[in-house]
Design a protein around this motif. Structure first.
Motif, short mmCIF file in Angstrom:
data_model
loop_
_atom_site.label_atom_id
_atom_site.label_comp_id
_atom_site.label_asym_id
_atom_site.label_seq_id
_atom_site.Cartn_x
_atom_site.Cartn_y
_atom_site.Cartn_z
N TYR A 238 1.29 -1.31 0.46
CA TYR A 238 -0.32 0.04 0.28
C TYR A 238 1.36 1.15 -0.10
N LEU A 239 2.54 1.48 1.16
CA LEU A 239 2.17 2.14 0.88
C LEU A 239 3.57 2.49 -0.29
N ALA A 240 3.67 1.35 -0.16
CA ALA A 240 4.94 1.95 -1.95
C ALA A 240 4.14 2.33 -3.29
N GLN A 241 2.91 1.74 -3.15
CA GLN A 241 1.62 2.48 -3.88
C GLN A 241 1.02 3.87 -4.24
N LEU A 242 0.79 4.20 -2.85
CA LEU A 242 0.82 5.10 -2.61
C LEU A 242 1.01 7.17 -2.85
N GLN A 243 0.30 7.45 -4.06
CA GLN A 243 0.27 8.87 -4.31
C GLN A 243 0.42 10.11 -4.06
N ASN B 11 0.84 14.25 0.93
CA ASN B 11 -0.11 14.55 2.60
C ASN B 11 -1.05 12.97 3.10
N SER B 12 -1.26 12.42 2.58
CA SER B 12 -1.58 11.37 3.56
C SER B 12 -0.07 10.23 3.83
N PHE B 13 0.68 10.69 3.01
CA PHE B 13 1.85 9.58 3.14
C PHE B 13 2.79 10.23 4.73
N GLY B 14 2.53 11.77 4.24
CA GLY B 14 3.07 12.39 5.25
C GLY B 14 2.47 12.17 7.11
#
Length: 79
Positions: free
Chosen positions: A13-18, A21-24
């Motif tokens: 999921y994290l690898a595909q997250l674009q 803001n959400s990743f931060g």
């Protein structure tokens, strides 16, 4: 679902997250929890514990139970 599978799913999921803001937000959450865990593990010495430790150290020094820097380095090389 076992823990290993859940971890792999999260990594995917994290690898595909674009979304930056959400990743931060996820990153801040993880870092915040790591800091809380470190604080939870920390237990300061009481005054009595500190005084006892100082007395023990002084007794060790007086009785010759200590190492100088060179001796300590030689001992640590054997670890």
């Amino acid at each position: 679902m076992d823990l290993s599978t859940r971890k792999l799913n999260l990594i995917t999921y994290l690898a595909q997250l674009q979304d930056e803001n959400s990743f931060g937000k996820i990153e801040q959450y993880i870092l915040h929890n790591q800091q809380l865990e470190k604080k939870a593990d920390f237990k300061p010495f009481s005054i009595d514990e500190l005084e006892s430790s100082v007395k023990e150290s002084e007794q060790d020094y007086t009785s010759g139970k200590f190492m100088n820097q060179d001796e300590l380095e030689q001992t640590s090389e054997k670890w």
